[in-house]
Scaffold this motif. Structure first.
Motif, PDB file in Angstrom:
ATOM      1  N   PHE A  53       0.842  -1.195   0.000  1.00 34.35           N
ATOM      2  CA  PHE A  53       0.000   0.000   0.000  1.00 34.35           C
ATOM      3  C   PHE A  53       0.876   1.243   0.000  1.00 34.35           C
ATOM      4  O   PHE A  53       1.994   1.222   0.529  1.00 34.35           O
ATOM      5  CB  PHE A  53      -0.885   0.054   1.250  1.00 34.35           C
ATOM      6  N   ASN A  55       1.334   3.573   1.950  1.00 30.62           N
ATOM      7  CA  ASN A  55       1.203   4.042   3.329  1.00 30.62           C
ATOM      8  C   ASN A  55       2.560   4.043   4.011  1.00 30.62           C
ATOM      9  O   ASN A  55       3.413   3.200   3.693  1.00 30.62           O
ATOM     10  CB  ASN A  55       0.275   3.123   4.140  1.00 30.62           C
ATOM     11  N   HIS A  58       3.720   0.809   5.371  1.00 29.97           N
ATOM     12  CA  HIS A  58       4.312  -0.138   4.428  1.00 29.97           C
ATOM     13  C   HIS A  58       5.688   0.339   3.968  1.00 29.97           C
ATOM     14  O   HIS A  58       6.131   0.013   2.873  1.00 29.97           O
ATOM     15  CB  HIS A  58       3.383  -0.346   3.232  1.00 29.97           C
ATOM     16  N   GLN A  84      -0.168  -1.955  -6.302  1.00 34.23           N
ATOM     17  CA  GLN A  84      -0.529  -1.008  -5.253  1.00 34.23           C
ATOM     18  C   GLN A  84      -1.994  -1.189  -4.865  1.00 34.23           C
ATOM     19  O   GLN A  84      -2.875  -1.203  -5.722  1.00 34.23           O
ATOM     20  CB  GLN A  84      -0.282   0.416  -5.750  1.00 34.23           C
ATOM     21  N   PHE A  85      -2.257  -1.334  -3.567  1.00 29.87           N
ATOM     22  CA  PHE A  85      -3.608  -1.529  -3.065  1.00 29.87           C
ATOM     23  C   PHE A  85      -3.960  -0.444  -2.048  1.00 29.87           C
ATOM     24  O   PHE A  85      -3.075   0.155  -1.437  1.00 29.87           O
ATOM     25  CB  PHE A  85      -3.756  -2.903  -2.402  1.00 29.87           C
ATOM     26  N   ASN A  86      -5.264  -0.252  -1.847  1.00 30.77           N
ATOM     27  CA  ASN A  86      -5.730   0.691  -0.827  1.00 30.77           C
ATOM     28  C   ASN A  86      -5.981  -0.004   0.506  1.00 30.77           C
ATOM     29  O   ASN A  86      -5.815   0.589   1.563  1.00 30.77           O
ATOM     30  CB  ASN A  86      -7.028   1.362  -1.285  1.00 30.77           C
ATOM     31  N   GLU A 190     -11.608   4.919   0.215  1.00 34.47           N
ATOM     32  CA  GLU A 190     -10.160   4.945   0.044  1.00 34.47           C
ATOM     33  C   GLU A 190      -9.556   6.057   0.885  1.00 34.47           C
ATOM     34  O   GLU A 190     -10.155   7.118   1.083  1.00 34.47           O
ATOM     35  CB  GLU A 190      -9.797   5.131  -1.429  1.00 34.47           C
ATOM     36  N   THR A 240       1.475  -4.244   9.901  1.00 39.21           N
ATOM     37  CA  THR A 240       1.871  -4.745   8.580  1.00 39.21           C
ATOM     38  C   THR A 240       2.775  -5.952   8.737  1.00 39.21           C
ATOM     39  O   THR A 240       3.695  -5.934   9.559  1.00 39.21           O
ATOM     40  CB  THR A 240       2.630  -3.670   7.779  1.00 39.21           C
TER      41      THR A 240
END
Length: 358
Positions: A53, A55, A58, A84-86, A190, A240
């Motif tokens: 992500f 973030n 991450h 890439q993910f939310n 999101e 994470t």
């Protein structure tokens, strides 16, 4: 780890932004001399598909890509393809579909993947980060009672922050449901959208990871009502960790070891040079999102997170228990969800202490 009873959340498929990076390659993967996976040769898979992500939580992944640690350890014939993910449920859908081989993710979606696949889809192979999650609200909100009738955002239904918010509200005697009803309306959206809706007043708060929590505070005048670290023993909880598809791990154990070697090197760099790591992460975020974080946001967010190879297994069990209590998880035995064998081999080679999965 003791057996625990948990229920899988219905994952929502999300769009995935794909970035292809050329990496280097190295030895032969035991168990699959033909290469297997997404093409490949005797030297291993032709590509490794890694999710994460955009973030601060991450940062291990962001640093590993930006500093070239994954490229260095994978070697000269393998392509690293990043997705890439939310939020976690979307990443798990990509794991289930075979679109990615490994991903950085939070605890609850990993539990969900284990539950839905009856322990066959994934293994947690390393920790990455602890902390860095907050409930940020409008200044006039001073207590849980003040949240009644308000709208609070989370990244996605069933993701780690969504479960944490629902559990905390439940503990305070405040009712919610999965459709946005109840005494507090929980609105999945999101994180980038949450920054906008909080600024415009369309939502009253959000339970979000860094850097979005610090953005709500620094850019829109929000205030922290809950620091999630305060809800856990020793202020430590997994936010994470790194998971791999079991099929990929069985076919390419040497490649998984290389991923973990890069992972450990990235965390070591972050902890040895936090200021430099923060700059590296900001460069990566600018490439991914088109905009770097403001220095004050970056600094605040980075200080709120502990980067560690330890997956803090006890907190995973706690997360499962929380999800049970809010009706988002069904019975499942979590025994075996961890495989820290390779991580401990890598740590031993560096003269570092082994990490427990208990």
């Amino acid at each position: 780890m003791n057996a625990r009873r948990v229920r899988g959340v219905v994952a929502v498929v999300a769009a995935v932004a794909i970035t292809t990076l050329t990496a280097a390659c190295g030895g032969t993967d035991a168990g699959n001399p033909a290469g297997g996976g997404a093409g490949g040769s005797a030297a291993g898979p032709a590509e490794v598909r890694l999710g994460f992500f955009p973030n601060i939580t991450h940062s291990t992944a962001l640093v590993g890509v930006e500093k070239g640690y994954f490229a260095k350890h994978l070697g000269s014939g393998t392509t690293l393809r990043t997705s890439q993910f939310n939020a976690g449920p979307a990443a798990i859908e990509a794991v289930f579909s075979g679109a990615i081989d490994a991903t950085y993710i939070g605890p609850n979606p990993a539990i969900n993947a284990w539950s839905k696949s009856k322990g066959e889809a994934i293994k947690i192979v390393a920790g990455a980060a602890s902390g860095g999650v907050f409930l940020v609200v409008k200044p006039e909100i001073n207590s849980p009672e003040d949240l009644k009738g308000k709208k609070i955002a989370t990244p996605q239904l069933g993701n780690t922050q969504d479960v944490a918010l629902r559990y905390w509200l439940n503990e305070k005697g405040i009712k919610t449901d999965t459709k946005g009803g109840g005494e507090v309306s929980i609105v999945p959206q999101e994180n980038s959208q949450t920054v906008q809706t909080f600024a415009t007043g369309d939502i009253d708060g959000a339970w979000v990871p860094e850097p979005f929590a610090s953005r709500l505070v620094k850019e829109s005048g929000g205030k922290v009502l809950v620091d999630e670290r305060d809800l856990w023993p020793g202020k430590q909880f997994v936010i994470t960790h790194l998971i791999v598809r079991q099929e990929f791990a069985k076919e390419h154990p040497d490649t998984v070891k290389k991923l973990i070697e890069a992972h450990v090197e990235a965390n070591a760099y972050i902890n040895s040079d936090p200021a430099g790591a923060a700059r590296t992460v900001n460069t990566a975020l600018e490439k991914l999102t088109g905009k770097p974080l403001k220095p004050e946001v970056l600094d605040a967010a980075f200080k709120n997170i502990t980067f560690t190879d330890d997956p803090i297994a006890s907190s995973l069990v706690g997360s499962a228990d929380h999800a049970i209590k809010v009706g988002l998880l069904d019975p499942v035995d979590l025994n075996g969800i961890y495989d820290l064998t390779i991580l401990n081999q890598v740590l031993a080679a560096k003269g570092e202490q082994a990490i427990s999965d208990k």
